[in-house]
Scaffold this motif. Structure first.
Motif, PDB file in Angstrom:
ATOM      1  N   UNK A 138       0.330   3.556   2.884  1.00 48.18           N
ATOM      2  CA  UNK A 138      -0.384   2.285   2.965  1.00 48.18           C
ATOM      3  C   UNK A 138      -0.065   1.496   1.706  1.00 48.18           C
ATOM      4  N   UNK A 139       0.596   0.338   1.826  1.00 47.47           N
ATOM      5  CA  UNK A 139       0.980  -0.410   0.622  1.00 47.47           C
ATOM      6  C   UNK A 139      -0.246  -0.878  -0.150  1.00 47.47           C
ATOM      7  N   UNK A 140      -0.164  -0.773  -1.473  1.00 49.91           N
ATOM      8  CA  UNK A 140      -1.267  -1.227  -2.318  1.00 49.91           C
ATOM      9  C   UNK A 140      -1.310  -2.752  -2.344  1.00 49.91           C
ATOM     10  N   UNK A 141      -2.538  -3.291  -2.347  1.00 47.93           N
ATOM     11  CA  UNK A 141      -2.775  -4.737  -2.495  1.00 47.93           C
ATOM     12  C   UNK A 141      -2.177  -5.576  -1.373  1.00 47.93           C
ATOM     13  N   UNK A 142      -1.945  -4.969  -0.230  1.00 50.98           N
ATOM     14  CA  UNK A 142      -1.476  -5.711   0.947  1.00 50.98           C
ATOM     15  C   UNK A 142      -2.622  -5.781   1.946  1.00 50.98           C
TER      16      UNK A 142
END
Length: 321
Positions: free
Chosen positions: A156-160
């Protein structure tokens, strides 16, 4: 530029955003002109009123131009569900998800669309918040993503967040995921597809206040873990094993002291510490298991994810006029 005219749906959930309605509608009008000129796309706007208690829906209806519709949900189901309601209505070649508070700007939206159309092999282009938050909050965020991405086949990409543009097959795939307790960041990553990240800095809010406070973020994080990770259960299990080994070691120490050194067995204080330690661990484990059981129960009831109160469309407004 594409040779055939494509269509694009803009999906925007909102909750008590009456103060932003006029400015957002003006930004949308400019965005539609730019999209038509640069990408030869027809545009429709799908707004989802997530049970607002102000007059946001009516203000949006009076301010919007072009082809639009407002889906009014029967109550506040949460932003994650409101996004799904918008995707259920979307049927264009491309779908852009953005917020109504104008923190998702016109320029970044155009950049996302341009990046997707420039690479036919791409399925999704999403924006990543590059703004630095507080030091403590940033460290907690890094820890959250490190834990939730451990032992996963996807990251899960951070800050997306939800600010992204996708092709129709992606939008249709996401509508098939009918989780009742939704964590969209995890669902986007779980669905896969070929994606690309573009950094951006959110603009300032035009009106209203953020709906996310510390308690909401904590509850949202817990929901993310119970939906996408077994790490909390493993942490509690390891803590229980460590406590059990510590208790066994302490018991062996007491036994040796009594048998070989004649030391009196510690009384009430030792017993109280042991009861509090193991009792606290048991209650923590039961509470965590209860969270997972509640998620399972919510999914097994098979209730609809949301209920639509009514739908207001630009065509119906034009007919009334």
């Amino acid at each position: 530029m594409p040779h055939t005219r494509q269509s694009l749906d803009i999906v925007t959930p909102f909750f008590n955003e009456a103060e932003s309605a006029v400015a957002f509608a003006a930004m949308l009008a400019d965005l539609e002109v730019e999209i038509a000129a640069r990408f030869n796309c027809s545009v429709r706007t799908i707004l989802v009123d997530d049970g607002s208690r102000d007059n946001g829906a009516s203000r949006f209806a009076k301010s919007l131009t072009g082809n639009w519709e407002i889906i009014r949900l029967s109550r506040n189901f949460g932003k994650e569900v409101a996004v799904l309601a918008g995707l259920d209505r979307a049927d264009a070649d491309l779908v852009l998800i953005m917020d109504a508070d104008l923190q998702h700007s016109k320029d970044v939206s155009l950049e996302l669309i341009a990046a997707l159309l420039a690479e036919p092999e791409l399925d999704v282009v999403y924006a990543v918040n590059s703004r630095e938050g507080s030091h403590s909050r940033g460290r907690l965020s890094k820890l959250f993503y490190k834990l939730i991405n451990s032992s996963q086949r996807f990251d899960i990409p951070a800050n997306a967040g939800d600010f992204r543009v996708m092709r129709r097959p992606v939008a249709k795939a996401l509508t098939q995921l009918r989780d009742k307790r939704r964590f969209n960041k995890g669902l986007y990553a779980w669905a896969g597809f070929r994606d690309k990240a573009i950094p951006y800095s959110p603009a300032e809010r035009v009106g209203g206040v953020s709906k996310w406070n510390g308690l909401n973020l904590l509850a949202f994080s817990l929901e993310a873990f119970t939906s996408f990770s077994v790490v909390p259960l493993r942490i509690v299990s390891v803590a229980g094993l460590l406590a059990a080994f510590a208790g066994a070691a302490y018991g062996l120490k007491v036994l040796i002291e009594v048998l070989f050194y004649g030391v009196a067995v510690p009384g009430y204080p030792s017993l109280a510490v042991g009861v509090m330690l193991f009792g606290g661990l048991n209650l923590a484990m039961l509470g965590l298991i209860g969270e997972y059981v509640w998620v399972t129960l919510s999914e097994s009831k098979d209730r609809p994810v949301y209920i639509v109160r009514d739908v207001v469309e630009s065509r119906s407004r034009d007919t009334q006029q």
